[in-house]
Scaffold this motif. Structure first.
Motif, short mmCIF file in Angstrom:
data_model
loop_
_atom_site.label_atom_id
_atom_site.label_comp_id
_atom_site.label_asym_id
_atom_site.label_seq_id
_atom_site.Cartn_x
_atom_site.Cartn_y
_atom_site.Cartn_z
N GLY A 155 0.80 -1.22 0.00
CA GLY A 155 0.00 0.00 0.00
C GLY A 155 0.83 1.26 0.00
O GLY A 155 0.37 2.32 -0.45
N GLY A 156 2.06 1.19 0.48
CA GLY A 156 2.96 2.33 0.41
C GLY A 156 3.37 2.62 -1.01
O GLY A 156 3.44 3.78 -1.44
N TRP A 157 3.67 1.55 -1.77
CA TRP A 157 3.94 1.72 -3.21
C TRP A 157 2.69 2.28 -3.87
O TRP A 157 2.78 3.17 -4.73
CB TRP A 157 4.33 0.38 -3.83
N MET A 158 1.52 1.78 -3.51
CA MET A 158 0.26 2.25 -4.08
C MET A 158 0.12 3.76 -3.95
O MET A 158 -0.24 4.45 -4.92
CB MET A 158 -0.92 1.54 -3.40
N LEU A 159 0.41 4.29 -2.76
CA LEU A 159 0.30 5.73 -2.54
C LEU A 159 1.34 6.50 -3.35
O LEU A 159 1.03 7.53 -3.96
CB LEU A 159 0.45 6.06 -1.06
N ALA A 160 2.57 6.01 -3.37
CA ALA A 160 3.64 6.68 -4.12
C ALA A 160 3.33 6.66 -5.61
O ALA A 160 3.55 7.65 -6.32
CB ALA A 160 4.98 6.00 -3.84
N GLN A 161 2.82 5.56 -6.09
CA GLN A 161 2.45 5.42 -7.51
C GLN A 161 1.31 6.35 -7.87
O GLN A 161 1.29 6.93 -8.96
CB GLN A 161 2.05 3.97 -7.79
N ALA A 162 0.35 6.51 -6.97
CA ALA A 162 -0.83 7.30 -7.27
C ALA A 162 -0.55 8.79 -7.35
O ALA A 162 -1.24 9.52 -8.07
CB ALA A 162 -1.91 7.05 -6.22
N CYS A 163 0.46 9.28 -6.64
CA CYS A 163 0.82 10.69 -6.72
C CYS A 163 1.37 11.00 -8.11
O CYS A 163 1.92 10.13 -8.78
CB CYS A 163 1.85 11.04 -5.65
N ASP A 164 1.25 12.23 -8.53
CA ASP A 164 1.68 12.61 -9.88
C ASP A 164 3.18 12.49 -10.07
O ASP A 164 3.65 12.10 -11.14
CB ASP A 164 1.26 14.05 -10.17
N LEU A 165 3.93 12.84 -9.04
CA LEU A 165 5.39 12.84 -9.11
C LEU A 165 5.95 12.17 -7.87
O LEU A 165 5.24 12.04 -6.86
CB LEU A 165 5.92 14.28 -9.21
N CYS A 166 7.20 11.76 -7.94
CA CYS A 166 7.79 11.05 -6.80
C CYS A 166 9.25 11.44 -6.63
O CYS A 166 10.04 11.35 -7.57
CB CYS A 166 7.68 9.54 -6.99
N VAL A 167 9.58 11.88 -5.42
CA VAL A 167 10.96 12.13 -5.01
C VAL A 167 11.29 11.10 -3.94
O VAL A 167 10.48 10.84 -3.06
CB VAL A 167 11.11 13.57 -4.45
N ALA A 168 12.46 10.50 -4.03
CA ALA A 168 12.80 9.45 -3.08
C ALA A 168 14.14 9.72 -2.41
O ALA A 168 15.07 10.23 -3.05
CB ALA A 168 12.87 8.09 -3.79
N ALA A 169 14.21 9.41 -1.13
CA ALA A 169 15.50 9.44 -0.45
C ALA A 169 16.36 8.32 -1.02
O ALA A 169 15.86 7.28 -1.47
CB ALA A 169 15.30 9.24 1.06
N SER A 170 17.66 8.52 -1.00
CA SER A 170 18.57 7.51 -1.55
C SER A 170 18.47 6.20 -0.80
O SER A 170 18.85 5.14 -1.32
CB SER A 170 20.01 8.03 -1.51
N THR A 171 17.94 6.23 0.41
CA THR A 171 17.79 5.04 1.24
C THR A 171 16.41 4.37 1.08
O THR A 171 16.15 3.35 1.72
CB THR A 171 17.97 5.40 2.72
N ALA A 172 15.55 4.95 0.26
CA ALA A 172 14.19 4.41 0.09
C ALA A 172 14.22 3.08 -0.65
O ALA A 172 15.14 2.80 -1.44
CB ALA A 172 13.32 5.40 -0.66
N ARG A 173 13.22 2.26 -0.38
CA ARG A 173 13.05 1.00 -1.09
C ARG A 173 11.58 0.83 -1.44
O ARG A 173 10.70 1.23 -0.67
CB ARG A 173 13.55 -0.18 -0.25
N PHE A 174 11.33 0.20 -2.58
CA PHE A 174 9.98 0.03 -3.08
C PHE A 174 9.72 -1.45 -3.35
O PHE A 174 10.59 -2.16 -3.85
CB PHE A 174 9.80 0.79 -4.40
N ALA A 175 8.50 -1.91 -3.05
CA ALA A 175 8.15 -3.30 -3.36
C ALA A 175 6.64 -3.46 -3.39
O ALA A 175 5.91 -2.83 -2.62
CB ALA A 175 8.76 -4.26 -2.34
N VAL A 176 6.18 -4.30 -4.31
CA VAL A 176 4.79 -4.74 -4.33
C VAL A 176 4.81 -6.15 -3.75
O VAL A 176 5.05 -7.13 -4.45
CB VAL A 176 4.22 -4.73 -5.76
#
Length: 259
Positions: free
Chosen positions: A112-133
């Motif tokens: 659901g965290g990826w879901m929210l990030a995906q749903a936003c128009d743009l995405c900025v990520a910290a270099s330490t961020a990780r994404f997974a479905v």
């Protein structure tokens, strides 16, 4: 400055037209509990209906997690099968929004965290961020990931959904999921810079531009062109459409009125 909508979701309305929405349960990795969901619904509603706010930044408290996904304890307690359609506050889906949003991903963005990030128009990520479905890891599903095909190649999407394995911020940037990467301590600053670049444009033009992007992902070429021309009419007929060329000719910064 604005007050928070709840303790679980903080809301800051900045004077320049930016709303900063913060998931504020770092001890549970900002998972989508009932209180987080309620607070986020309220925050999106406030952002949409405040004419002084033009761009929203969604982020998470703490350094470990943006949002770790759904509340698995709640799923166990309720023996949840198919989630109710209106359960999660997803921008431009279950939440009606007409303004740009930026996800500032400060840590893990799983399920659901990826879901929210995906749903936003743009995405900025910290270099330490990780994404997974991660849904395949817990026997759930991810129908919300369907629009991802408009952001990343099919085979990459297939691997991400079939394996549930995380990708780091650099890989997310390489495949087109992330717009910009920032050092952890500079994440919000970079997101605010991106918001400022949007705010520099005419509100009418920004809205028409966003409509153009969304129409182009939802329709065929000819239909999208026709729909985008229609969506642009209010922009062309606005006072700002006269102010822009005048400001350019006079070599000054435009004074947008949003009308």
């Amino acid at each position: 400055m604005g007050e928070s909508v709840s303790d679980a979701v903080l809301f800051e309305a900045k004077d320049n037209g930016v709303a900063i929405i913060t998931l504020n349960r770092p001890e549970t990795r900002n998972c989508l509990s009932k209180e987080i969901r309620a607070g986020l619904f309220a925050a999106w509603d406030r952002f949409e209906h405040d004419p002084a706010l033009r761009v929203a930044i969604l982020t998470g408290a703490g350094t470990k997690a943006f949002c770790a996904g759904g509340d698995l304890k709640e799923m166990v307690e309720t023996a949840m099968t198919v989630p109710p359609r209106d359960m999660f506050p997803v921008p431009y889906d279950t939440v009606e929004l007409s303004k740009p949003t930026i996800a500032a991903v400060n840590g893990v963005a799983y399920a659901g965290g990826w879901m929210l990030a995906q749903a936003c128009d743009l995405c900025v990520a910290a270099s330490t961020a990780r994404f997974a479905v991660t849904e395949v890891k817990v026997g759930r599903s991810s129908p919300w990931a369907t629009p991802l095909i408009h952001m990343i190649p099919q085979r990459i999407m297939m691997e991400i959904l079939l394996t549930g394995k995380p990708i780091d911020a650099r890989r997310a940037y390489e495949i087109g999921l992330v717009n910009r990467i920032a050092e952890p301590g500079e994440l919000l600053e970079v997101a605010l810079e991106l918001a400022g670049e949007i705010l520099a444009g005419s509100p009418h033009s920004v809205r028409a531009a966003r409509d153009t992007v969304m129409l182009s992902t939802e329709m065929g070429r000819s239909a999208a062109l026709q729909a985008a021309r229609f969506a642009a009419v209010s922009c062309y007929e606005s006072m700002d459409a006269q102010e822009g060329p005048n400001a350019f000719a006079q070599k000054r910064i435009p004074r947008w009125q949003g009308r």
